[in-house]
Design a protein around this motif. Structure first.
Motif, mmCIF file in Angstrom:
data_model
loop_
_atom_site.group_PDB
_atom_site.id
_atom_site.type_symbol
_atom_site.label_atom_id
_atom_site.label_comp_id
_atom_site.label_asym_id
_atom_site.label_seq_id
_atom_site.Cartn_x
_atom_site.Cartn_y
_atom_site.Cartn_z
ATOM 1 N N GLY A 1 0.838 -1.198 0.000
ATOM 2 C CA GLY A 1 0.000 0.000 0.000
ATOM 3 C C GLY A 1 0.867 1.240 0.000
ATOM 4 O O GLY A 1 1.963 1.233 0.566
ATOM 5 N N LYS A 2 0.389 2.300 -0.637
ATOM 6 C CA LYS A 2 1.169 3.535 -0.708
ATOM 7 C C LYS A 2 0.278 4.735 -0.416
ATOM 8 O O LYS A 2 -0.905 4.743 -0.749
ATOM 9 N N ARG A 3 0.880 5.758 0.204
ATOM 10 C CA ARG A 3 0.196 7.027 0.477
ATOM 11 C C ARG A 3 1.270 8.065 0.712
ATOM 12 O O ARG A 3 2.168 7.845 1.529
ATOM 13 N N LYS A 4 1.197 9.195 0.014
ATOM 14 C CA LYS A 4 2.231 10.235 0.065
ATOM 15 C C LYS A 4 3.583 9.591 -0.194
ATOM 16 O O LYS A 4 3.759 8.960 -1.233
ATOM 17 N N ASN A 5 4.539 9.691 0.738
ATOM 18 C CA ASN A 5 5.846 9.049 0.516
ATOM 19 C C ASN A 5 6.010 7.772 1.324
ATOM 20 O O ASN A 5 7.110 7.239 1.435
ATOM 21 N N ALA A 6 4.934 7.269 1.905
ATOM 22 C CA ALA A 6 4.992 6.062 2.732
ATOM 23 C C ALA A 6 4.645 4.826 1.907
ATOM 24 O O ALA A 6 3.753 4.865 1.063
ATOM 25 N N VAL A 7 5.380 3.741 2.169
ATOM 26 C CA VAL A 7 5.119 2.464 1.507
ATOM 27 C C VAL A 7 4.955 1.405 2.590
ATOM 28 O O VAL A 7 5.818 1.255 3.465
ATOM 29 N N ALA A 8 3.857 0.674 2.531
ATOM 30 C CA ALA A 8 3.579 -0.353 3.539
ATOM 31 C C ALA A 8 3.488 -1.716 2.874
ATOM 32 O O ALA A 8 2.885 -1.865 1.814
ATOM 33 N N ARG A 9 4.127 -2.698 3.513
ATOM 34 C CA ARG A 9 3.999 -4.093 3.085
ATOM 35 C C ARG A 9 3.118 -4.780 4.126
ATOM 36 O O ARG A 9 3.427 -4.729 5.317
ATOM 37 N N VAL A 10 2.024 -5.401 3.667
ATOM 38 C CA VAL A 10 1.020 -5.941 4.591
ATOM 39 C C VAL A 10 0.764 -7.413 4.310
ATOM 40 O O VAL A 10 0.554 -7.807 3.158
ATOM 41 N N TRP A 11 0.788 -8.223 5.386
ATOM 42 C CA TRP A 11 0.458 -9.644 5.308
ATOM 43 C C TRP A 11 -0.800 -9.887 6.136
ATOM 44 O O TRP A 11 -0.903 -9.409 7.262
ATOM 45 N N VAL A 12 -1.739 -10.646 5.574
ATOM 46 C CA VAL A 12 -3.000 -10.960 6.242
ATOM 47 C C VAL A 12 -3.145 -12.472 6.307
ATOM 48 O O VAL A 12 -2.946 -13.162 5.310
ATOM 49 N N LYS B 1 -16.374 0.138 -2.926
ATOM 50 C CA LYS B 1 -17.397 1.166 -2.655
ATOM 51 C C LYS B 1 -16.927 2.137 -1.579
ATOM 52 O O LYS B 1 -17.215 3.323 -1.626
ATOM 53 N N GLY B 2 -16.209 1.618 -0.583
ATOM 54 C CA GLY B 2 -15.691 2.463 0.485
ATOM 55 C C GLY B 2 -14.512 3.314 0.054
ATOM 56 O O GLY B 2 -14.079 4.206 0.779
ATOM 57 N N GLY B 3 -13.949 3.044 -1.128
ATOM 58 C CA GLY B 3 -12.822 3.815 -1.655
ATOM 59 C C GLY B 3 -11.484 3.412 -1.067
ATOM 60 O O GLY B 3 -10.510 4.164 -1.139
ATOM 61 N N PHE B 4 -11.407 2.208 -0.486
ATOM 62 C CA PHE B 4 -10.171 1.779 0.169
ATOM 63 C C PHE B 4 -9.153 1.190 -0.804
ATOM 64 O O PHE B 4 -7.981 1.077 -0.483
ATOM 65 N N LEU B 5 -9.586 0.794 -1.996
ATOM 66 C CA LEU B 5 -8.672 0.169 -2.955
ATOM 67 C C LEU B 5 -8.013 1.185 -3.875
ATOM 68 O O LEU B 5 -7.085 0.859 -4.599
ATOM 69 N N THR B 6 -8.492 2.431 -3.826
ATOM 70 C CA THR B 6 -7.935 3.476 -4.686
ATOM 71 C C THR B 6 -6.719 4.106 -4.011
ATOM 72 O O THR B 6 -6.793 4.528 -2.862
ATOM 73 N N ARG B 7 -5.620 4.174 -4.740
ATOM 74 C CA ARG B 7 -4.405 4.780 -4.209
ATOM 75 C C ARG B 7 -4.570 6.300 -4.264
ATOM 76 O O ARG B 7 -4.861 6.869 -5.315
ATOM 77 N N ASP B 8 -4.425 6.966 -3.125
ATOM 78 C CA ASP B 8 -4.517 8.422 -3.071
ATOM 79 C C ASP B 8 -3.217 8.980 -3.634
ATOM 80 O O ASP B 8 -2.161 8.872 -3.014
ATOM 81 N N SER B 9 -3.291 9.545 -4.837
ATOM 82 C CA SER B 9 -2.074 9.932 -5.558
ATOM 83 C C SER B 9 -1.532 11.303 -5.175
ATOM 84 O O SER B 9 -0.520 11.748 -5.723
ATOM 85 N N ARG B 10 -2.195 11.977 -4.233
ATOM 86 C CA ARG B 10 -1.721 13.323 -3.866
ATOM 87 C C ARG B 10 -0.401 13.244 -3.114
ATOM 88 O O ARG B 10 -0.287 12.541 -2.126
ATOM 89 N N VAL B 11 0.581 13.965 -3.618
ATOM 90 C CA VAL B 11 1.882 14.043 -2.945
ATOM 91 C C VAL B 11 2.283 15.513 -2.848
ATOM 92 O O VAL B 11 1.685 16.377 -3.502
ATOM 93 N N VAL B 12 3.290 15.800 -2.056
ATOM 94 C CA VAL B 12 3.739 17.177 -1.850
ATOM 95 C C VAL B 12 4.333 17.724 -3.147
ATOM 96 O O VAL B 12 5.126 17.060 -3.810
ATOM 97 N N GLU B 13 3.924 18.946 -3.493
ATOM 98 C CA GLU B 13 4.435 19.593 -4.693
ATOM 99 C C GLU B 13 5.884 20.024 -4.465
ATOM 100 O O GLU B 13 6.240 20.480 -3.378
ATOM 101 N N ARG B 14 6.701 19.870 -5.507
ATOM 102 C CA ARG B 14 8.113 20.182 -5.326
ATOM 103 C C ARG B 14 8.362 21.686 -5.254
ATOM 104 O O ARG B 14 7.591 22.475 -5.797
#
Length: 155
Positions: free
Chosen positions: A35-46, A125-138
């Protein structure tokens, strides 16, 4: 008339070729997703379990001390009505705590769909599978920040 019947056959063939979401589980019975958000990357095991959530070797409530971040992380589990049924292990790097919580949420949602493809519609439907592509502008040259100019003085 023969042309129309051939078109009808093409329509049914493309419906059959629609992507079927299959279960993706490793030899240990776990599903893995990134999973990714801003500059964070998460590896998840279920994997099936008692509902323990471990983030970077710590209990998630200890790692994400703010209740808002804990709520963000638990959103996909609550939406899928699978509270206390899965053990979740996540490693997350980069960004701040808010981005990390979002990255774990995104990875967890993807991993849940790999483990149980039937949950895909609920999570989508909850929008959890969509990657939020917003990142800090340079920052641009000649500017104090990304858009802010230096203070102007006539003197």
């Amino acid at each position: 008339m023969a042309d129309l019947s051939s078109l009808k056959e093409l329509g049914t063939a493309s419906e059959a070729a629609a992507p079927a979401h299959v279960r993706k589980v490793d030899s240990l019975g776990r599903s893995y997703a990134t999973g990714k958000r801003k500059n964070a990357v998460a590896r998840v095991w279920v994997k099936p379990g008692s509902g323990k959530i471990i983030v970077n070797g710590k209990e998630f409530a200890e790692y994400f001390a703010r209740p808002v971040l804990q709520m963000i992380l638990r959103q996909p589990i609550v939406a899928a009505a699978r509270d206390g049924q899965f053990d979740i292990v996540a490693t997350v790097a980069g960004g701040g705590l808010s981005g990390q919580a979002g990255a774990v949420r995104h990875g967890l949602s993807k991993a849940l769909t790999y483990f149980e493809p039937g949950l895909r519609s609920v999570l989508k439907k909850g929008g959890f599978l969509t990657r939020d592509s917003r990142v800090v502008e340079r920052k641009k040259y000649g500017k104090a920040k990304a858009r802010r100019s230096f203070q102007f003085s006539k003197r």
